[in-house]
Design an enzyme around this catalytic site. Sequence first.
Site, PDB file in Angstrom:
ATOM      1  N   GLY A   1       0.834  -1.201   0.000  1.00  0.00           N
ATOM      2  CA  GLY A   1       0.000   0.000   0.000  1.00  0.00           C
ATOM      3  C   GLY A   1       0.864   1.243   0.000  1.00  0.00           C
ATOM      4  O   GLY A   1       2.049   1.182  -0.316  1.00  0.00           O
ATOM      5  N   ASN A   2       0.264   2.388   0.334  1.00  0.00           N
ATOM      6  CA  ASN A   2       1.057   3.610   0.457  1.00  0.00           C
ATOM      7  C   ASN A   2       0.418   4.505   1.516  1.00  0.00           C
ATOM      8  O   ASN A   2      -0.609   4.169   2.088  1.00  0.00           O
ATOM      9  CB  ASN A   2       1.195   4.300  -0.912  1.00  0.00           C
ATOM     10  N   TYR A   3       1.035   5.637   1.745  1.00  0.00           N
ATOM     11  CA  TYR A   3       0.624   6.489   2.868  1.00  0.00           C
ATOM     12  C   TYR A   3      -0.556   7.410   2.559  1.00  0.00           C
ATOM     13  O   TYR A   3      -0.925   8.223   3.385  1.00  0.00           O
ATOM     14  CB  TYR A   3       1.798   7.364   3.312  1.00  0.00           C
TER      15      TYR A   3
END
Length: 407
Positions: free
Chosen positions: A210-212
């Site tokens: 995923g990412n932030y």
Amino acid sequence: MLKGKHIILGISGGIAAFKSVYLLRLLVKAGAEVQVVITPNGKEFITPVTLSSLSGRPVISEFFTANTGEWHSHVDLGLWADAMIVAPATASTIAKMANGVADNMLITTYLSAKEQVFVAPAMDLDMYRHQSTVRNLNTLHADGVEIIEATSGELASHLIGKGRMAEPEEIVRRMEAWFENEACKPLKGERILITAGPTYENIDPVRFIGNYSSGKMGFALAEEAARRGAEVELVCGPVNLTTTATNIHRTDVRSAAEMLSACEKCWNDCTAAIFCAAVSDYTPETCADTKIKREKLGEMTLKLVKNPDIAATISKNKKDRLCVGFALETDNGMENATDKIIRKNLDWIVLNSLQDKEAGFAKDTNKVTLISKDGRHIPFPAKSKKDVAADILDTVFNKDGRCSQTQ
Ligand code: C5P
């Protein structure tokens, strides 16, 4: 706000019909053109001569004019009107409106009205609080009709309670407020697809890539577009955010593939798209059915394959619709962003840089530069994401923003 507006004043048969004469005068004084439509019972309380003298138009009551056979087109009336107010609205008229019982000209006109309808109920207190009236008013409210509630006081029956029609001044104030609010809805008629948040690409049932991204920028855009009257198709990855506006239609997805498929489902009906999601560029080639155990596997190599580019795929079928992308860059921002406009067939790109301390994931502020496909660069100072959303919508939906687009 009422100057030049076309208003249908519907009058049904209640003693409060005498107040409709004042209402008509106030509407005309405010500069509105008023067409009175009165029910047969309404004429028992107030004469059409009074109403036509004040409105300057023949009063409509029957489907046909008896002596000439001329048909009164409720359809044309519905198209002509900018708003309709039914005052007084009796229990019977409210019930007919709620259930589409089109047995008089007022109800057929209501059913043909394209714009906002207001009702100002007036009846005896027992009728007003009867569950049938309450139910019918709730139905009208759910249908988008604005109810101008009755007030309390002495009623025609000499009983004291709630059921008096709101005063004409109050009715006009409510109508003016509604038109004023409408004027703040420059995006009415637009249906905007907005992608937001991250995507999660599953490795196994418990792990993902995923990412932030928090989704805050995309949600701020969705809320602001909805506030301006647009219908919003919000397709979002896993986020911890809620939406309140009823004109935001939200689809929650997890992976890039799911996000693309949700976008494809609604894109046909949309007039514009803003791609704000931080879509994962890669996804594991396979997703394990059960949890991967390090005891069994030892070292591990994950093979990743490219995800579809949602912005590029959707904007292939862009036609004359507006498409806006985002570019979050760490270096060579301008160059990369300009290149993305062309590769993804966009009209505008919103550039923000991770080098700016006010920009980036999960922050409540952002600092952006808007770049158009015709070479305009518009830098904005750091602002809250809500204000950045307003700047973006102001810029891309203004006349020049739209003019810059081609196929
Ligand atoms: O190429 P890059 O990821 O920097 O492009 C960013 C823009 O493209 C953003 O508008 C983002 O929402 C969109 N995008 C997308 N699908 C991808 C990758 C990016 O829609 N797979």
